[in-house]
Design a protein around this motif. Structure first.
Motif, mmCIF file in Angstrom:
data_model
loop_
_atom_site.group_PDB
_atom_site.id
_atom_site.type_symbol
_atom_site.label_atom_id
_atom_site.label_comp_id
_atom_site.label_asym_id
_atom_site.label_seq_id
_atom_site.Cartn_x
_atom_site.Cartn_y
_atom_site.Cartn_z
ATOM 1 N N SER A 1 1.086 1.641 0.255
ATOM 2 C CA SER A 1 0.387 2.022 -0.980
ATOM 3 C C SER A 1 -0.545 3.199 -0.758
ATOM 4 N N VAL A 2 -1.272 3.177 0.362
ATOM 5 C CA VAL A 2 -2.186 4.284 0.667
ATOM 6 C C VAL A 2 -1.416 5.591 0.802
ATOM 7 N N LEU A 3 -0.321 5.575 1.540
ATOM 8 C CA LEU A 3 0.451 6.792 1.761
ATOM 9 C C LEU A 3 1.137 7.280 0.483
ATOM 10 N N GLU A 4 1.526 6.344 -0.368
ATOM 11 C CA GLU A 4 2.147 6.727 -1.638
ATOM 12 C C GLU A 4 1.169 7.455 -2.547
ATOM 13 N N ASN A 5 -0.124 7.106 -2.440
ATOM 14 C CA ASN A 5 -1.128 7.661 -3.346
ATOM 15 C C ASN A 5 -1.972 8.765 -2.709
ATOM 16 N N ALA A 6 -1.792 8.987 -1.417
ATOM 17 C CA ALA A 6 -2.639 9.945 -0.710
ATOM 18 C C ALA A 6 -2.225 11.387 -0.991
ATOM 19 N N LYS A 7 -3.215 12.274 -0.896
ATOM 20 C CA LYS A 7 -2.956 13.704 -1.004
ATOM 21 C C LYS A 7 -2.628 14.246 0.380
ATOM 22 N N SER A 8 -1.996 15.371 0.415
ATOM 23 C CA SER A 8 -1.643 15.974 1.702
ATOM 24 C C SER A 8 -2.891 16.384 2.475
ATOM 25 N N ASP A 9 -2.808 16.277 3.774
ATOM 26 C CA ASP A 9 -3.841 16.740 4.701
ATOM 27 C C ASP A 9 -5.175 16.007 4.594
ATOM 28 N N GLU A 10 -5.250 14.879 3.893
ATOM 29 C CA GLU A 10 -6.500 14.116 3.895
ATOM 30 C C GLU A 10 -6.394 12.973 4.901
ATOM 31 N N THR A 11 -7.544 12.502 5.332
ATOM 32 C CA THR A 11 -7.603 11.424 6.313
ATOM 33 C C THR A 11 -8.197 10.190 5.664
ATOM 34 N N ILE A 12 -7.507 9.063 5.828
ATOM 35 C CA ILE A 12 -7.937 7.823 5.181
ATOM 36 C C ILE A 12 -8.051 6.713 6.207
ATOM 37 N N ALA A 13 -9.185 6.026 6.207
ATOM 38 C CA ALA A 13 -9.414 4.882 7.090
ATOM 39 C C ALA A 13 -8.957 3.608 6.381
ATOM 40 N N ILE A 14 -8.169 2.798 7.081
ATOM 41 C CA ILE A 14 -7.611 1.568 6.514
ATOM 42 C C ILE A 14 -7.979 0.397 7.418
ATOM 43 N N ASN A 15 -8.572 -0.627 6.861
ATOM 44 C CA ASN A 15 -8.875 -1.841 7.615
ATOM 45 C C ASN A 15 -7.612 -2.679 7.747
ATOM 46 N N ILE A 16 -7.240 -3.029 8.984
ATOM 47 C CA ILE A 16 -6.059 -3.862 9.199
ATOM 48 C C ILE A 16 -6.397 -5.002 10.159
ATOM 49 N N PHE A 17 -5.541 -6.002 10.201
ATOM 50 C CA PHE A 17 -5.672 -7.078 11.181
ATOM 51 C C PHE A 17 -5.336 -6.532 12.569
ATOM 52 N N ALA B 1 -0.397 -19.072 -4.437
ATOM 53 C CA ALA B 1 0.867 -18.609 -5.020
ATOM 54 C C ALA B 1 0.708 -17.217 -5.631
ATOM 55 N N ALA B 2 -0.429 -16.985 -6.318
ATOM 56 C CA ALA B 2 -0.671 -15.692 -6.957
ATOM 57 C C ALA B 2 -0.849 -14.585 -5.921
ATOM 58 N N ILE B 3 -1.529 -14.892 -4.820
ATOM 59 C CA ILE B 3 -1.737 -13.891 -3.765
ATOM 60 C C ILE B 3 -0.425 -13.562 -3.069
ATOM 61 N N ILE B 4 0.380 -14.586 -2.790
ATOM 62 C CA ILE B 4 1.696 -14.353 -2.185
ATOM 63 C C ILE B 4 2.534 -13.455 -3.089
ATOM 64 N N GLU B 5 2.517 -13.754 -4.391
ATOM 65 C CA GLU B 5 3.293 -12.970 -5.360
ATOM 66 C C GLU B 5 2.781 -11.529 -5.417
ATOM 67 N N ALA B 6 1.460 -11.363 -5.351
ATOM 68 C CA ALA B 6 0.868 -10.027 -5.400
ATOM 69 C C ALA B 6 1.277 -9.200 -4.186
ATOM 70 N N ILE B 7 1.317 -9.833 -3.009
ATOM 71 C CA ILE B 7 1.718 -9.119 -1.792
ATOM 72 C C ILE B 7 3.196 -8.752 -1.865
ATOM 73 N N GLU B 8 4.026 -9.710 -2.280
ATOM 74 C CA GLU B 8 5.474 -9.461 -2.344
ATOM 75 C C GLU B 8 5.804 -8.293 -3.266
ATOM 76 N N HIS B 9 5.071 -8.197 -4.405
ATOM 77 C CA HIS B 9 5.343 -7.151 -5.385
ATOM 78 C C HIS B 9 4.407 -5.946 -5.240
ATOM 79 N N LYS B 10 3.677 -5.924 -4.119
ATOM 80 C CA LYS B 10 2.775 -4.815 -3.809
ATOM 81 C C LYS B 10 1.837 -4.512 -4.974
#
Length: 462
Positions: free
Chosen positions: A303-319, A236-245
């Motif tokens: 979240s990554v894009l909201e916090n990223a600086k311009s022109d930097e490259t960020i690797a993100i692990n996804i399913f 329940a806590a994880i679901i809530e955390a995902i929903e509210h980012k």
């Protein structure tokens, strides 16, 4: 143990009585009523018909008793309870008893036995091992317990009381099983134990047992932050955390051979409203179980894009399944429109996705938005090699098995071979968890392109 064959007979007998007796009683009532109200007018044919009807109804009851509408509560091979009946039985036991313990016993090499000796011998091993388990527990004074075959080589046992009563006994049984053989076939057994102090919900108990079983097999670090939390509350806590980012991001720089920062990898923790942190080892299992991979990956990229600086490259692990999902692709392309941040998707997939033409079409569509694709765990899982061979990817990352100096040196030819293959396709190579100068220098010698680890940069640095 509970004798499954006897229990099955009892079960069918009770079922037959529940169904057959009301019908029999109704026939008796109708015949009695007819006799009382119309006795003087009854013909001989009535008594003949009544006798036949009584005989048929009695036969019907006995038929139900012996056939039980094909109700099956025992496994044909092991003669223990089926999973369905065992779970039903355990649900009732958990509701009745304050403390219960569940034990999972696994024949780890059953698949190899089936391959080498045939399924018939595999079935014999299952049957003999189930009998061996029952005899051992009986020799320890434990009888009349529910015992079932739940899948493959796994058996589940339910016992009354807390696990402290049975932990030592289980250890001794596992020790005794070290030399277990059926005929000349060696049998490898693993065990796990849990009780209702963890939760009273059977599904969570069984799920946790399988996690503990794998943990016991690997005998690695047993440090798991949320182990004692109630699993339903955690979900329940994880679901809530995902929903509210509620996403907490940290980063680690990735360098080239000249120690220049080329890009950085993001690491994600989720946190509950009360501040409790959830680490990937825990939340990824919940996300996979509940089918929340796409939603989670979208929230992370946002979240990554909201916090990223311009022109930097960020690797993100996804399913990997997210990359093949239309909802995910549509949202990612929307997010990347007019964005100067470059992202790399890191994929690790155990099961090979054979529709590589479609996969490449998706990859190409993302590349037009500046996205790069990395395949993780190269030289460890077979899909990584197949994807290197068949997909239009940008980079591969070696499995962490090779990160230490000793493993790199021992597997020098393997690493050189994969590096050569990758470079021949125009694909970069990346290794992480570089912890010392010797490992770093050897990785450079092996012509690996990108390096990551505490020797170069700690997690958290930007």
């Amino acid at each position: 143990m509970l004798l499954p064959e006897k229990k099955e007979r009892e079960y069918r007998f009770k079922l037959a009585l529940r169904i057959g007796l009301p019908i029999f009683a109704l026939i008796i009532a109708l015949i009695s009523h007819t006799l009382i109200t119309n006795y003087e007018n009854l013909q001989t044919a009535f008594f003949i018909e009544a006798t036949i009807l009584m005989a048929v109804s009695i036969y019907f009851i006995f038929y139900l008793i012996y056939n039980g509408f094909s109700v099956k509560i025992t496994d044909d091979v092991t003669k223990t309870f089926t999973r369905e009946y065992l779970y039903d039985f355990l649900h009732k036991e958990l509701a009745k008893n304050k403390a219960c313990t569940l034990i999972l016993i696994s024949i780890d090499n059953l698949s190899d036995i089936n391959t080498l000796y045939g399924i018939k011998n595999g079935d014999k091993v299952l049957r003999e091992v189930s009998q061996w388990i029952a005899k051992y527990l009986k020799s320890e004074g434990i009888e009349n317990f529910p015992f079932g075959h739940i899948k493959g080589g796994e058996f589940l046992i339910g016992l009354k009381g807390s696990k402290e009563r049975y932990a030592t006994l289980l250890e001794l049984m596992a020790l005794k099983a070290t030399n277990l053989k059926v005929d000349d076939i060696e049998v490898k057994i693993s065990t796990a134990i849990i009780d209702t102090s963890y939760t009273r919900e059977l599904d969570y108990l069984v799920e946790r047992l399988f996690e503990l079983l794998e943990k016991n097999k690997n005998s690695k670090n047993h440090d798991e932050p949320q182990e004692e939390l109630n699993p339903s509350e955690v979900e329940a806590a994880i679901i809530e955390a995902i929903e509210h980012k509620r996403v907490e991001l940290s980063y680690q720089n990735v360098f080239d051979a000249q120690k220049r920062v080329l890009f950085k990898e993001s690491f994600v923790k989720l946190y509950a409203e009360d501040g409790k942190r959830f680490y990937p080892k825990l939340y990824l299992k919940v996300i996979s179980k509940l089918g929340l991979g796409v939603t989670f990956d979208i929230k992370v990229v946002e979240s990554v894009l909201e916090n990223a600086k311009s022109d930097e490259t960020i690797a993100i692990n996804i399913f990997p399944t997210s990359l093949r999902n239309e909802k995910f692709l549509s949202r990612i392309k929307e997010l990347l429109t007019n964005k100067k941040t470059n992202i790399m998707f890191v994929l690790s997939e155990m099961e090979y996705y054979s529709y590589t033409e479609r996969y490449n079409t998706i990859i190409q569509s993302l590349k037009s938005f500046g996205v790069k694709i990395v395949i993780d765990r190269v030289a460890s899982i077979h899909t990584s090699f197949l994807y290197l061979r068949e997909l239009d990817i940008d980079m591969v990352r070696f499995d962490t098995y090779y990160s230490s100096y000793e493993k790199m040196e021992k597997n020098r030819d393997i690493l050189l071979g994969f590096t050569t293959m990758a470079h021949a396709k125009g694909v970069g190579t990346w290794i992480k968890n570089i912890e010392d100068k010797a490992s770093y220098n050897l990785a450079k010698e092996l012509e690996i392109d990108f390096f990551q680890g505490k020797y170069l940069s700690k997690i958290g640095e930007n």
